[in-house]
Design a protein around this motif. Structure first.
Motif, short mmCIF file in Angstrom:
data_model
loop_
_atom_site.label_atom_id
_atom_site.label_comp_id
_atom_site.label_asym_id
_atom_site.label_seq_id
_atom_site.Cartn_x
_atom_site.Cartn_y
_atom_site.Cartn_z
N THR A 63 -12.28 -0.95 17.22
CA THR A 63 -11.30 -1.31 18.24
C THR A 63 -9.89 -1.07 17.71
O THR A 63 -9.60 -1.42 16.56
CB THR A 63 -11.43 -2.79 18.64
OG1 THR A 63 -12.76 -3.06 19.05
CG2 THR A 63 -10.47 -3.12 19.79
N ILE A 64 -9.04 -0.48 18.53
CA ILE A 64 -7.64 -0.28 18.17
C ILE A 64 -6.77 -1.03 19.18
O ILE A 64 -6.95 -0.89 20.39
CB ILE A 64 -7.27 1.22 18.16
CG1 ILE A 64 -8.06 1.95 17.06
CG2 ILE A 64 -5.77 1.40 17.95
CD1 ILE A 64 -7.82 3.44 17.02
N GLY A 74 -12.45 -2.49 12.28
CA GLY A 74 -13.63 -1.66 12.08
C GLY A 74 -14.58 -2.26 11.07
O GLY A 74 -14.47 -3.44 10.71
N LEU A 75 -15.51 -1.45 10.62
CA LEU A 75 -16.52 -1.88 9.66
C LEU A 75 -16.30 -1.16 8.34
O LEU A 75 -16.27 0.07 8.28
CB LEU A 75 -17.93 -1.58 10.19
CG LEU A 75 -18.32 -2.36 11.45
CD1 LEU A 75 -19.70 -1.91 11.94
CD2 LEU A 75 -18.30 -3.86 11.19
N LEU A 76 -16.14 -1.96 7.29
CA LEU A 76 -15.94 -1.45 5.94
C LEU A 76 -17.22 -1.62 5.14
O LEU A 76 -17.78 -2.71 5.08
CB LEU A 76 -14.80 -2.20 5.25
CG LEU A 76 -14.54 -1.88 3.78
CD1 LEU A 76 -14.09 -0.43 3.61
CD2 LEU A 76 -13.50 -2.83 3.20
N SER A 77 -17.67 -0.52 4.53
CA SER A 77 -18.90 -0.55 3.73
C SER A 77 -18.60 -0.16 2.29
O SER A 77 -17.95 0.85 2.05
CB SER A 77 -19.95 0.41 4.30
OG SER A 77 -20.27 0.08 5.64
N PHE A 78 -19.05 -0.96 1.35
CA PHE A 78 -19.10 -0.57 -0.05
C PHE A 78 -20.09 -1.47 -0.77
O PHE A 78 -20.46 -2.53 -0.27
CB PHE A 78 -17.71 -0.55 -0.72
CG PHE A 78 -17.04 -1.88 -0.90
CD1 PHE A 78 -17.15 -2.57 -2.10
CD2 PHE A 78 -16.25 -2.42 0.11
CE1 PHE A 78 -16.49 -3.78 -2.28
CE2 PHE A 78 -15.59 -3.62 -0.07
CZ PHE A 78 -15.72 -4.31 -1.27
N ARG A 79 -20.59 -1.00 -1.91
CA ARG A 79 -21.64 -1.71 -2.65
C ARG A 79 -22.88 -1.92 -1.78
O ARG A 79 -23.67 -2.83 -2.01
CB ARG A 79 -21.12 -3.04 -3.16
CG ARG A 79 -20.08 -2.94 -4.25
CD ARG A 79 -19.54 -4.29 -4.64
NE ARG A 79 -20.60 -5.24 -4.95
CZ ARG A 79 -21.21 -5.35 -6.13
NH1 ARG A 79 -20.86 -4.54 -7.13
NH2 ARG A 79 -22.15 -6.23 -6.32
N GLY A 80 -23.05 -1.08 -0.74
CA GLY A 80 -24.22 -1.19 0.11
C GLY A 80 -24.15 -2.29 1.15
O GLY A 80 -25.13 -2.54 1.85
N GLU A 81 -22.99 -2.94 1.29
CA GLU A 81 -22.82 -3.99 2.28
C GLU A 81 -21.74 -3.60 3.28
O GLU A 81 -20.79 -2.89 2.94
CB GLU A 81 -22.44 -5.31 1.62
CG GLU A 81 -23.51 -5.86 0.69
CD GLU A 81 -23.23 -7.30 0.30
OE1 GLU A 81 -22.58 -8.02 1.10
OE2 GLU A 81 -23.65 -7.72 -0.79
N PRO A 114 -3.19 5.67 22.47
CA PRO A 114 -3.62 5.52 21.06
C PRO A 114 -4.81 4.58 20.88
O PRO A 114 -5.59 4.76 19.95
CB PRO A 114 -2.37 4.97 20.37
CG PRO A 114 -1.23 5.41 21.23
CD PRO A 114 -1.74 5.38 22.62
N GLU A 115 -4.93 3.60 21.76
CA GLU A 115 -6.03 2.65 21.62
C GLU A 115 -7.40 3.28 21.85
O GLU A 115 -8.43 2.69 21.50
CB GLU A 115 -5.84 1.47 22.58
CG GLU A 115 -5.91 1.81 24.06
CD GLU A 115 -4.59 2.31 24.65
OE1 GLU A 115 -4.50 2.38 25.89
OE2 GLU A 115 -3.67 2.63 23.87
N THR A 116 -7.42 4.49 22.40
CA THR A 116 -8.70 5.18 22.60
C THR A 116 -9.00 6.16 21.46
O THR A 116 -10.02 6.85 21.48
CB THR A 116 -8.71 5.94 23.94
OG1 THR A 116 -7.71 6.97 23.91
CG2 THR A 116 -8.43 5.00 25.10
#
Length: 203
Positions: free
Chosen positions: A116-117, A129-136, A68-70
């Motif tokens: 990464t998991i 992970g990377l969270l994006s909102f409001r352009g950031e 699962p980590e992959t």
């Protein structure tokens, strides 16, 4: 009469296929929107937690059950799908204000992409992970529970997998600092989802 009712119930239950016990295979999966939810909340004036939800959430998972980590996950949320259940919509379109107002979500796409998991238990893990909102874009983490899977769902006839997840962010990190501390900075969210093969058609 009681015996007749019990017999009828037993007969009806006997026509329902038994739940599949074989696990779902690996591969590409997507959200089943009729069996998924994304709700969020924050402290409101120290008196309660204000709670709302998004109704258009599209998650895509490359599922690797043996490791699962992959696996990899990407999520897209329509900010205009926010639902607050504001009781007087004829006076204020509060959903539109939250979804498109520059002080709030600014009608900009919301995305999350896993990096990464980590497997933390037999059915638990974290997804960083990377969270994006409001352009950031900034890091965010999901605490995930794997609820199980089926090689063939008895009603839909396709593989299905299920997850529950929670997380929390400080909205001010993404530039949404309206009315802090009267309205809490920490936003907590809860996700429930069932997923089907990515090529499945809901039509």
């Amino acid at each position: 009469m009681l015996r007749i009712t019990a017999f009828a119930l037993a007969l009806a239950l006997s026509t329902i296929p038994a739940l599949a016990t074989d696990p779902a295979p690996g591969g590409a999966y997507k959200t089943d929107p009729s069996h998924s939810s994304f709700s969020w909340s924050f402290n409101h004036s120290g008196l309660s937690r204000y709670t709302a939800r998004f109704t258009k959430v599209d998650a895509r998972l490359d599922w690797k059950p043996e490791k699962p980590e992959t696996s990899t996950l990407s999520v897209t949320i329509d900010p205009l799908s926010v639902r607050t259940d504001y009781p007087w919509p004829e006076k204020v379109d509060f959903d539109a204000e939250i979804g498109s107002g520059e002080t709030f979500l600014a009608a900009k796409p919301i995305t999350f992409v896993s990096k990464t998991i980590h497997v933390t238990g037999e059915k638990t893990g974290t997804v960083e992970g990377l969270l994006s909102f409001r352009g950031e874009t900034h890091p965010a983490t999901l605490d995930v529970t794997f609820n199980g899977s089926m090689a063939e769902h008895p009603m839909m006839g396709v593989p299905k997998i299920g997850f529950s997840a929670t997380g929390r962010i400080r909205r001010s990190q993404w530039g949404m600092d309206f009315a802090i501390p009267e309205l809490g900075d920490v936003v907590t969210f809860a996700i429930e989802t069932q997923m089907v093969p990515a090529d499945y058609s809901f039509q």
